[in-house]
Design an enzyme around this catalytic site. Structure first.
Site, PDB file in Angstrom:
ATOM      1  N   GLY A  12       0.787  -1.227   0.000  1.00  0.00           N
ATOM      2  CA  GLY A  12       0.000   0.000   0.000  1.00  0.00           C
ATOM      3  C   GLY A  12       0.817   1.274   0.000  1.00  0.00           C
ATOM      4  N   TYR A 137     -10.776   4.646  15.054  1.00  0.00           N
ATOM      5  CA  TYR A 137      -9.771   4.966  14.036  1.00  0.00           C
ATOM      6  C   TYR A 137      -9.582   6.475  13.906  1.00  0.00           C
ATOM      7  CZ  TYR A 137      -7.669   5.177   9.344  1.00  0.00           C
ATOM      8  OH  TYR A 137      -6.849   5.433   8.268  1.00  0.00           O
TER       9      TYR A 137
END
Length: 233
Positions: A12, A137
């Site tokens: 990523g 998050y």
């Protein structure tokens, strides 16, 4: 030649950043929880200071002192706030915030000795807008932005800059995994709502990081540079 460490460098955004920095002429080592036989790839969990210190000892032996750090390791989560168990909350804080704490503390002595350093923390565009079902998050990544600003003030006199890049909708394995789990809704609608009308690429984030770690960016610190196609301004 400067030595950079990129966490989450196995895939990523982290992988794209590592590849870009190598292209720009830096010596780059990656830290990732998943073992790899790639060049200068070290295995470590960013929540474990003992593993970090062991990996950094190997990096210093192989490449020398670390004066560039990009914190790209991350973990997402999707759950209604009332249903989040504290262990789940703590796990996201551990990876997304405490991992940044550990890494910066661990490499800071090298930067202080050199009188020069570059730190880039990958946060999230959700810190601008919030995100339903991702409170743990968003909380962790928002704290990363706050940490970035504080450290920029504290270590600017030492020649060390600290900035954050909150990515927008970036096509990564983590995003595609969330899509498969049905956590992202209609991706085409999200693209249509993005001013530049496309998803971001890991290379878009890597380009921003490459600039922020460069010599030319020495007068830029404590900044939150959104790379999101205009979705958050």
């Amino acid at each position: 030649m400067r030595t950079a460490v990129v966490t989450g460098g196995g895939s990523g955004i982290g992988l794209a950043v590592a590849e870009r920095l190598r292209k720009d002429g830096l010596q780059v080592a990656t830290l990732d929880r998943t073992p790899s036989d790639a060049l200068s790839a070290f295995t470590a969990d960013v929540t474990d200071r003992t593993q970090i210190d062991a990996a950094l000892a190997g990096i210093r032996e192989q490449l020398g002192p670390v004066t560039v750090l990009v914190n790209a390791a991350g973990l997402d989560g999707f759950k209604r706030f009332a249903h989040i168990e504290f262990a789940e909350w703590q796990r996201l804080i551990d990876v997304n915030l405490n991992g940044v704490f550990h890494m910066i503390q661990a490499v800071l002595p090298d930067m202080l000795d050199a009188g020069w350093g570059r730190i880039v923390n990958i946060s999230s565009s959700s810190t601008h807008s919030g995100a339903p079902f991702m409170s743990h998050y968003v909380a962790a990544k928002s704290a990363v932005n706050g940490l970035t600003k504080s450290l920029a003030l504290e270590y600017g006199p030492n020649g060390i800059t600290v900035n954050a890049v909150p990515p927008g909708f970036i096509d990564t394995p983590m995003l595609r995994s969330a899509e498969k789990r049905g956590n992202l809704g209609d991706i085409e609608k999200t693209i249509a709502a993005t001013p530049v009308r496309r998803m971001g690429k890991p290379e878009d984030i890597a380009a921003a990081c490459a600039f922020l770690v460069s010599e030319e960016a020495g007068y830029i610190t404590g900044q939150i540079l959104g790379v999101n196609g205009g979705r958050n301004t």
